[in-house]
Structure formats: structure tokens, C-alpha cells
Design a protein around this motif. Structure first.
Motif, PDB file in Angstrom:
ATOM      1  N   ILE A  37     -15.946  -4.740  24.269  1.00 56.22           N
ATOM      2  CA  ILE A  37     -17.334  -4.666  24.709  1.00 56.22           C
ATOM      3  C   ILE A  37     -18.287  -4.629  23.516  1.00 56.22           C
ATOM      4  CG2 ILE A  37     -19.002  -3.194  25.921  1.00 56.22           C
ATOM      5  CD1 ILE A  37     -16.709  -2.321  27.729  1.00 56.22           C
ATOM      6  N   ILE A  38     -17.820  -4.136  22.382  1.00 61.15           N
ATOM      7  CA  ILE A  38     -18.686  -3.965  21.209  1.00 61.15           C
ATOM      8  C   ILE A  38     -19.330  -5.286  20.762  1.00 61.15           C
ATOM      9  CG2 ILE A  38     -18.731  -3.251  18.783  1.00 61.15           C
ATOM     10  CD1 ILE A  38     -16.625  -1.112  19.589  1.00 61.15           C
ATOM     11  N   PRO A  39     -18.562  -6.396  20.581  1.00 62.12           N
ATOM     12  CA  PRO A  39     -19.241  -7.645  20.200  1.00 62.12           C
ATOM     13  C   PRO A  39     -20.238  -8.132  21.258  1.00 62.12           C
ATOM     14  CG  PRO A  39     -16.884  -7.846  19.805  1.00 62.12           C
ATOM     15  CD  PRO A  39     -17.117  -6.561  20.550  1.00 62.12           C
ATOM     16  N   ALA A  40     -19.970  -7.859  22.516  1.00 60.99           N
ATOM     17  CA  ALA A  40     -20.900  -8.259  23.571  1.00 60.99           C
ATOM     18  C   ALA A  40     -22.211  -7.474  23.465  1.00 60.99           C
ATOM     19  CB  ALA A  40     -20.275  -8.063  24.937  1.00 60.99           C
ATOM     20  N   LEU A  41     -22.121  -6.203  23.150  1.00 56.97           N
ATOM     21  CA  LEU A  41     -23.325  -5.396  22.974  1.00 56.97           C
ATOM     22  C   LEU A  41     -24.127  -5.856  21.764  1.00 56.97           C
ATOM     23  CD1 LEU A  41     -21.912  -1.842  23.755  1.00 56.97           C
ATOM     24  CD2 LEU A  41     -23.328  -3.283  25.222  1.00 56.97           C
ATOM     25  N   ILE A  42     -23.430  -6.189  20.682  1.00 59.53           N
ATOM     26  CA  ILE A  42     -24.099  -6.697  19.489  1.00 59.53           C
ATOM     27  C   ILE A  42     -24.765  -8.037  19.797  1.00 59.53           C
ATOM     28  CG2 ILE A  42     -23.748  -7.518  17.125  1.00 59.53           C
ATOM     29  CD1 ILE A  42     -21.490  -5.422  16.907  1.00 59.53           C
ATOM     30  N   ALA A  43     -24.080  -8.880  20.584  1.00 61.20           N
ATOM     31  CA  ALA A  43     -24.654 -10.170  20.970  1.00 61.20           C
ATOM     32  C   ALA A  43     -25.939  -9.968  21.762  1.00 61.20           C
ATOM     33  CB  ALA A  43     -23.645 -10.968  21.784  1.00 61.20           C
ATOM     34  N   ASP A  44     -25.954  -8.989  22.643  1.00 62.82           N
ATOM     35  CA  ASP A  44     -27.153  -8.704  23.423  1.00 62.82           C
ATOM     36  C   ASP A  44     -28.302  -8.255  22.520  1.00 62.82           C
ATOM     37  OD1 ASP A  44     -28.632  -8.319  25.881  1.00 62.82           O
ATOM     38  OD2 ASP A  44     -28.401  -6.154  25.514  1.00 62.82           O
ATOM     39  N   LEU A  45     -28.004  -7.405  21.557  1.00 59.06           N
ATOM     40  CA  LEU A  45     -29.046  -6.953  20.635  1.00 59.06           C
ATOM     41  C   LEU A  45     -29.603  -8.115  19.814  1.00 59.06           C
ATOM     42  CD1 LEU A  45     -27.457  -3.629  19.355  1.00 59.06           C
ATOM     43  CD2 LEU A  45     -29.393  -3.888  20.903  1.00 59.06           C
ATOM     44  N   ILE A  46     -28.728  -9.012  19.359  1.00 57.39           N
ATOM     45  CA  ILE A  46     -29.179 -10.167  18.585  1.00 57.39           C
ATOM     46  C   ILE A  46     -30.026 -11.090  19.454  1.00 57.39           C
ATOM     47  CG2 ILE A  46     -28.369 -12.264  17.429  1.00 57.39           C
ATOM     48  CD1 ILE A  46     -26.045 -10.598  16.341  1.00 57.39           C
ATOM     49  N   GLU A  47     -29.606 -11.270  20.696  1.00 56.44           N
ATOM     50  CA  GLU A  47     -30.373 -12.119  21.617  1.00 56.44           C
ATOM     51  C   GLU A  47     -31.771 -11.546  21.842  1.00 56.44           C
ATOM     52  OE1 GLU A  47     -30.871 -15.518  23.759  1.00 56.44           O
ATOM     53  OE2 GLU A  47     -28.946 -14.984  22.872  1.00 56.44           O
ATOM     54  N   ARG A  48     -31.872 -10.243  21.991  1.00 56.78           N
ATOM     55  CA  ARG A  48     -33.182  -9.613  22.178  1.00 56.78           C
ATOM     56  C   ARG A  48     -34.050  -9.764  20.928  1.00 56.78           C
ATOM     57  NH1 ARG A  48     -32.028  -3.955  25.382  1.00 56.78           N
ATOM     58  NH2 ARG A  48     -30.959  -4.905  27.157  1.00 56.78           N
ATOM     59  N   LYS A  49     -33.427  -9.610  19.754  1.00 57.90           N
ATOM     60  CA  LYS A  49     -34.170  -9.761  18.510  1.00 57.90           C
ATOM     61  C   LYS A  49     -34.640 -11.204  18.372  1.00 57.90           C
ATOM     62  CE  LYS A  49     -33.984  -8.892  13.597  1.00 57.90           C
ATOM     63  NZ  LYS A  49     -33.215  -8.386  12.478  1.00 57.90           N
ATOM     64  N   GLY A  50     -33.835 -12.153  18.809  1.00 57.37           N
ATOM     65  CA  GLY A  50     -34.200 -13.560  18.736  1.00 57.37           C
ATOM     66  C   GLY A  50     -35.381 -13.897  19.625  1.00 57.37           C
ATOM     67  N   LYS A  51     -35.520 -13.211  20.749  1.00 58.66           N
ATOM     68  CA  LYS A  51     -36.652 -13.455  21.638  1.00 58.66           C
ATOM     69  C   LYS A  51     -37.965 -12.986  21.012  1.00 58.66           C
ATOM     70  CE  LYS A  51     -34.121 -13.488  25.955  1.00 58.66           C
ATOM     71  NZ  LYS A  51     -33.916 -12.862  27.252  1.00 58.66           N
ATOM     72  N   LYS A  52     -37.877 -11.992  20.135  1.00 59.90           N
ATOM     73  CA  LYS A  52     -39.076 -11.485  19.462  1.00 59.90           C
ATOM     74  C   LYS A  52     -39.422 -12.312  18.237  1.00 59.90           C
ATOM     75  CE  LYS A  52     -38.301  -6.748  20.961  1.00 59.90           C
ATOM     76  NZ  LYS A  52     -38.010  -5.375  20.544  1.00 59.90           N
ATOM     77  N   ALA A  53     -38.476 -13.128  17.748  1.00 62.39           N
ATOM     78  CA  ALA A  53     -38.724 -13.936  16.542  1.00 62.39           C
ATOM     79  C   ALA A  53     -39.690 -15.067  16.851  1.00 62.39           C
ATOM     80  CB  ALA A  53     -37.405 -14.499  16.023  1.00 62.39           C
ATOM     81  N   LYS A  54     -40.280 -15.558  15.806  1.00 62.88           N
ATOM     82  CA  LYS A  54     -41.235 -16.660  15.955  1.00 62.88           C
ATOM     83  C   LYS A  54     -40.524 -17.988  16.053  1.00 62.88           C
ATOM     84  CE  LYS A  54     -45.082 -14.487  13.710  1.00 62.88           C
ATOM     85  NZ  LYS A  54     -46.041 -14.528  12.649  1.00 62.88           N
TER      86      LYS A  54
END
Length: 54
Positions: A37-54
Motif C-alpha cells: 500500500i505504501i507505493p500507492a499512497l506515495i503515488a496519490d501524494l505525487i498526483e495531488r502535488k502534480g495537480k497543484k503544479a503549473k
């Protein structure tokens, strides 16, 4: 980094998570399957950070 790059990294981590989960279940270590589950949680965090990126 661009949104597309964040998304590609998140997808790669999600695939790693799936492969890890299946591998652990086939190996027979059902008690340690939560590690996948750990890589999936990290993937979710990266996806959220990507939505905030320009």
C-alpha cells in the motif's frame, strides 16, 4: 516539473504497488501485504502535488 511528469511518476508507482501486492500474495506472506500500500499512497501524494503544479 510538469503535470504530465507528476502523473507518469504516480502511474509508475501505482504499477509497482500492484506488482508488489500480487507478488506478496503469491509468495504467501499475507500478513505483509499491507507493505504494498505504501507505493500507492506515495503515488496519490505525487498526483495531488502534480495537480497543484503549473
Amino acid at each position: 516539473m510538469t503535470k504530465k511528469l507528476y502523473h507518469q511518476i504516480a502511474v509508475a508507482l501505482a504499477i509497482v504497488s500492484i506488482v508488489l501486492a500480487v507478488g506478496i500474495l503469491i509468495w504467501g506472506e499475507k500478513g505483509t501485504a499491507f507493505i504494498a500500500i505504501i507505493p500507492a499512497l506515495i503515488a496519490d501524494l505525487i498526483e495531488r502535488k502534480g495537480k497543484k503544479a503549473k
